[in-house]
Design an enzyme around this catalytic site. Structure first.
Site, short mmCIF file in Angstrom:
data_model
loop_
_atom_site.label_atom_id
_atom_site.label_comp_id
_atom_site.label_asym_id
_atom_site.label_seq_id
_atom_site.Cartn_x
_atom_site.Cartn_y
_atom_site.Cartn_z
N SER A 328 2.61 3.28 25.91
CA SER A 328 2.04 2.04 26.45
C SER A 328 0.56 2.13 26.74
O SER A 328 -0.10 1.10 26.92
CB SER A 328 2.78 1.66 27.73
OG SER A 328 4.14 1.48 27.43
N HIS A 371 11.09 -9.64 30.61
CA HIS A 371 10.12 -9.98 31.63
C HIS A 371 9.92 -11.47 31.79
O HIS A 371 9.09 -11.90 32.57
CB HIS A 371 8.77 -9.33 31.31
CG HIS A 371 8.79 -7.84 31.44
ND1 HIS A 371 9.01 -7.02 30.35
CD2 HIS A 371 8.66 -7.01 32.50
CE1 HIS A 371 8.97 -5.76 30.73
NE2 HIS A 371 8.76 -5.73 32.05
N CYS A 384 5.04 -4.94 29.43
CA CYS A 384 6.05 -5.59 28.62
C CYS A 384 5.86 -5.22 27.15
O CYS A 384 4.77 -5.29 26.62
CB CYS A 384 5.94 -7.11 28.78
SG CYS A 384 7.03 -8.00 27.65
#
Lengths: 649, 379
Positions: A328, A371, A384
């Site tokens: 991420s 989400h 997300c």
């Protein structure tokens, strides 16, 4: 005495003068021959013989240069030259070599290896040349040899210089180590300098020592000495001083480095702290580490085996050599690519139901239920995945890949360390070239969240973060000055991106560690001057099968260590005026927010306060735990009980 | 006086004999010996000890011996020839039985104050006995086989003993000196041709004997020959001496490196620099000029001996003078050839210059005989 008659002579008497002249003539011819020979040697060939005579008597001895020292940014010594004692032996003075060695080995410990090597060297070299019998000898052993000198003809103690690393493990991966020139080293160098042939001359083998070898080594001096027939030096004729190697000052802060190393202890991890303004690497730690001094004196087989068989790979420099899927932490790049391409604006939203169907495959968000409606800020704050699948598919891999390179991923940074990896920021062309396959949309989805082919080293992630923080193409600088000459700064030019887009991303990163719902909220800094912005990352090292997903994803803690996720965290601080950027990777550490972010925060605070930070910089809930940790690390760090330098391994 | 009849009334007597000495020869000998002192001083690193001073003392002794011998009439020495020869053979036998072993050979008799090398004495005794022989032999018998064989035996007996020591160099010198005497005496040249042919054959045989059970030379002698033929095969071992000697000599150049400045000798690259290789040191430090000067001095000594020999009507005097001159010539010619790499290293010192007692004393005694022949020559 009565005079007497001399005998009458006959024909033979007349013959005598003739014969005398013949014989005299022959003698004259021979003398003439000798004179001619003398003339030939002393007049015609005089120059050649003079040269041979000079070669006989004049020996050129190299004076090994003093190796340059290595300092940290504050002048603390990292690599130095310290006296080392060794025992040498001159074959022709020893007489019975075997007997003398046998007597010596009764006095001091000598391994069979050392004896064998010394004997081989003695057989090869001239009888008057000293051959090292034992290196790195203790002072006690030296005195034993000195006391027993009469029983040990030809054996003498000598003082030399050897490399010593007073910071032990802390800089093993940065500075590397030196070792004696090996035959292999010589075969690798084209036209090696004569100084390399000095027995036991040390050259850099790994790391900075190897990469800056030429600067550190300096130039050998030479002295011309007159030697007699046995090779003994009679006098020095002249001497040409060499130049000592250049002293290097690193950009690294040894105290911060030591802290980082101690903070990472127990994990297989890497941390890189970069100065956003100059690109100076303030800390670059890879754990676990090893003692480079072991390699200088020649590591034992047992020690080496311990190092190579460790699952945590102490010899690998994870900061530049290790590449990991950035997970991420890559999302900023995807976001920037999408923003720059105009595919999204900051307020555009994507709906996250927990998965996205890409082609025939379903790509999951890490959060099972999804989400919901997500904008840019939320997408980073809560990390997300679906948001990024969606915008990446609209942006296209090539733009994302280009953006990655803009921020320093997928390119090799010029830093004098060993095995610096380029990482990988894949695009369509790359896949065709390397794999011979077409790029698939699924690949783009994977790449958008830093998985799949995407690979980055901790150093690259730190550079990426610094570039996000400053908007300039910051490049890492390890050597701050060489012999007092400041090296070019790594501040870099402004990046070719819209500063407003970058500001959006930075704001989103701020929420990651300062918004109650941010993934790194628990590892925030509450000192207002030093607010931190960051991004967590958790990169999978395994595929989660459909069946597993259906049954519920196995928790990291329940997996064997080597199959757990890598934990990553990147951040910069202070948010308003970025000073440092940091990247932390904890191999198989589990989640980035739990395993990597606290480490990064602690190191960051240490850097920001230039020492142990006050407890009130930490969130209230953490303070007791931090206090314990600080005490523990303080205890670990000083004083370091180390075996004496002179003790031989 | 009738033809070939003369008295010695005209020969000087008493101290007037000094005036009739061959003074140029005496001065030449002193000059050469002085060159030796200088070089011995130099190779000792600028010190009179340990070589130069004893050498000077011995030379003083040698000079005295020469004068004493010179004052004694030459016919006395002729009468002593056979005795000298037999005495020398006796010494060779003694050295064979009781001699001191040094340098791998049995060569010396230690007399306490000096070491006597009988083979040196033999060189002169052989010349004397052959001169006496041909003086006694009616000239028409000179070339008759029986009268040729007798001197050959006289020569071969000492050669045999010296070869047993073993000392190849000296035995060859004895052969050469003896052969030279026979040549001077007027033995028909055909004999020499035959001998030379035989020698060539012998050399071939000697080389073929190598490695067999009846090997005629010691291994070290063969090695010396090998090294001589190609010194570069073993530059640090057996060829070292010759290689270093040539370097030293050649590096002297025209003027030399200067007194006590020869690096080859000063730094011990030269072996045996005070004995066999002293000429190399001289040539290194005084160059071509110095070497040629010494060579000329030697040549002049030969010339003055020749003058003495040809100016006397006494056959013994002529022959013994020429024989001693030939011996002297062989001495320095072999030594110089050796250090210049023209001959194998055979351990022959440079006459009058190399450090060494008995060789110098014997030479001075021999020159005493030459002086005696000069003083007592029939006029």
């Amino acid at each position: 005495m009565k005079p007497r008659k001399q005998k009458s002579q006959g024909l033979a008497y007349k013959r005598l003068p003739r014969r005398a002249f013949v014989l005299g003539g022959l003698q004259a011819v021979f003398i003439g021959g000798l004179a001619a020979r003398m003339r030939y040697m002393q007049v015609d060939q005089a120059d050649e013989y003079r040269l041979l005579a000079e070669e006989n008597r004049i020996n050129i001895r190299l004076i090994p240069p003093t190796r340059g020292r290595i300092y940290d940014r504050n002048g603390q010594i990292i690599g130095q030259n310290s006296p080392s004692y060794r025992i040498v032996m001159v074959r022709e003075d020893a007489g019975d070599v075997d007997a003398v060695i046998a007597r010596l080995s009764d006095l001091i410990p000598l391994t069979d290896d050392e004896i064998e090597r010394a004997k081989t060297e003695m057989r090869r070299s001239a009888p008057f040349l000293p051959v090292t019998l034992a290196d790195q000898v203790t002072w006690e052993d030296i005195s034993k040899v000195a006391v027993n000198a009469p029983a040990l003809p030809g054996v003498t103690p000598e003082v030399g210089m050897t490399r010593q690393y007073p910071r032990y493990e802390d800089f093993a991966h940065v500075v590397g180590y030196v070792g004696p020139v090996s035959d292999y080293d010589l075969s690798q160098i084209e036209d090696p300098e004569p100084v390399l042939r000095i027995p036991r001359f040390q050259i850099g083998k790994v790391g900075l020592e190897a990469k800056q070898e030429i600067s550190l080594r300096g130039k050998a001096g030479a002295k011309r000495v007159e030697v007699n027939a046995t090779g003994r030096v009679m006098r020095e004729l002249d001497r040409q001083e060499g130049t000592a190697g250049a002293d290097l000052q690193l950009s690294v802060d040894a105290d911060l480095q030591q802290y980082a190393q101690a903070r990472l202890a127990g994990e297989s991890a890497a941390a890189v702290v970069i100065d956003c303004e100059t690109g100076d690497i303030r800390a670059i730690s890879s754990a676990p580490s090893f003692d480079p001094n072991l390699f200088v004196r020649g590591i034992s087989v047992a020690d080496y085996r311990t190092l190579t068989q460790d699952n945590y790979r102490p010899l690998a420099n994870k900061t530049v050599q290790g590449t990991y899927p950035p997970g991420s932490t890559f999302k900023m790049i995807t976001a920037m690519a999408a923003l720059e391409a105009g595919v999204i604006g900051p307020s555009n939203t994507v709906y996250c139901p927990g998965h996205l169907k890409v082609g025939s495959r379903r790509f999951h968000c890490w959060k099972r239920g999804g989400h919901g409606t997500v904008d840019l800020e939320t997408s980073l704050k809560r990390s997300c995945d679906v948001y990024y699948y969606d915008v990446a598919l609209r942006t296209g891999i090539d733009k994302i890949s280009d953006m990655a390179r803009t921020f320093g991923l997928g390119i090799k940074h010029d830093i004098p360390m060993s095995a610096v990896a380029a990482g990988l920021a894949p695009n369509q062309d790359w896949k065709r070239r390397v794999h011979g396959q077409e790029w698939l949309v699924g690949d783009t989805a994977n790449a958008s969240i830093g998985q799949g082919f995407m690979l980055a080293s901790p150093l690259q992630l730190a550079v990426m973060t610094a570039r996000i923080a400053t908007g300039r193409s910051v490049s890492p600088r390890l050597v701050r000055s060489m012999n007092g000459v400041e090296q070019p700064s790594g501040a870099g030019e402004p990046l070719d991106v819209n500063p407003r887009n970058l500001e959006q991303v930075r704001q989103a990163m701020w929420t990651v560690s300062n918004d109650r719902r941010g993934t790194a909220y628990r590892s925030r800094i509450i000192a207002d001057d030093f607010r931190m912005a960051g991004k967590t990352g958790t990169s999978q090292v395994r595929n989660i099968t459909k069946a597993e997903r259906a049954a519920g994803v196995i928790r990291n803690e329940d997996l064997p260590w080597e199959r757990r996720d890598h934990a990553l965290f990147v951040s910069f601080a202070p948010y308003d005026k970025p000073k440092y950027a940091i990247a932390v990777v904890v191999e198989h550490g589990g989640g980035g927010s739990k395993a990597a972010a606290p480490v990064a925060r602690d190191i960051m605070l240490q850097a920001l306060y230039n020492g142990t930070p006050p407890l009130d910089a930490y969130p209230v809930a953490d303070r007791d735990r931090i206090k314990e940790l600080q005490k523990k690390l303080e205890g670990d760090r000083r004083p370091k009980a180390r075996p004496s330098e002179k003790d031989r391994a | 006086m009738s033809y070939l009849e003369y008295t010695v009334k005209s020969t000087p007597s008493g101290f007037r004999k000094f005036l009739y000495m061959n003074w140029p020869l005496t001065l030449l000998l002193i000059s050469v010996a002085s060159a030796g002192f200088l070089m011995l001083f130099s190779v000792a690193g600028g010190s009179w000890t340990p070589w130069a001073e004893p050498q000077m003392e011995r030379f003083g002794l040698g000079l005295t011996v020469m004068f004493i011998i010179a004052l004694v009439p030459i016919w006395f020495w002729r009468n002593m020839s056979v005795l000298a020869y037999l005495g020398s053979i006796g010494l060779l036998i003694v050295v064979e039985l009781f001699g001191t072993i040094g340098m791998g050979a049995q060569r010396w008799i230690d007399l306490g104050f000096m070491r006597l090398q009988p083979s040196e004495v033999m060189k002169v005794a052989l010349v004397m006995v052959l001169a006496a022989y041909y003086d006694w032999l009616p000239s028409h018998k000179t070339s008759r086989p029986l009268w040729v064989i007798l001197p050959v035996i006289l020569i071969l007996i000492p050669v045999f003993f010296v070869l047993k020591q073993p000392d190849l160099g000296t035995s060859i010198l004895l052969l050469a000196a003896g052969g030279g005497m026979m040549f001077l005496a007027g033995v028909h040249w055909a004999y020499f041709a035959a001998v030379i042919a035989a020698v060539v054959g012998l050399i071939a045989t000697v080389f073929n004997s190598r490695g067999t059970e009846w090997q005629l030379l010691k291994d070290y002698q063969f090695r010396r020959i090998d090294t001589f033929l190609d010194p570069s095969t073993d530059p640090l071992g057996a060829g070292y001496h010759i290689t270093q000697s040539k370097i030293a000599l050649g590096s002297g150049g025209w003027n030399g490196r200067g007194f006590m400045q020869g690096t080859q000798s000063r730094l011990n690259f030269l072996p045996e620099k005070h004995t066999d290789f002293i000429f190399t040191t001289l040539a290194e430090e005084f160059g071509f000029v110095g070497g040629i000067t010494l060579l000329i001095l030697y040549g002049l000594i030969i010339v003055f001996c020749l003058v003495t020999a040809l100016s006397t009507k006494d056959r013994f005097s002529s022959l013994v003078t020429l024989g001693i001159a030939l011996n002297f010539f062989l001495f320095f010619a072999v030594n110089m050839s050796m250090v210049m790499g023209l001959a194998p290293v055979v351990g022959v010192p440079l006459p009058m210059v190399s450090y060494g007692g008995s060789a110098m004393l014997v030479l001075m005694a021999a020159f005493g005989i030459v002086q005696s022949a000069h003083i007592h020559r029939p006029r």
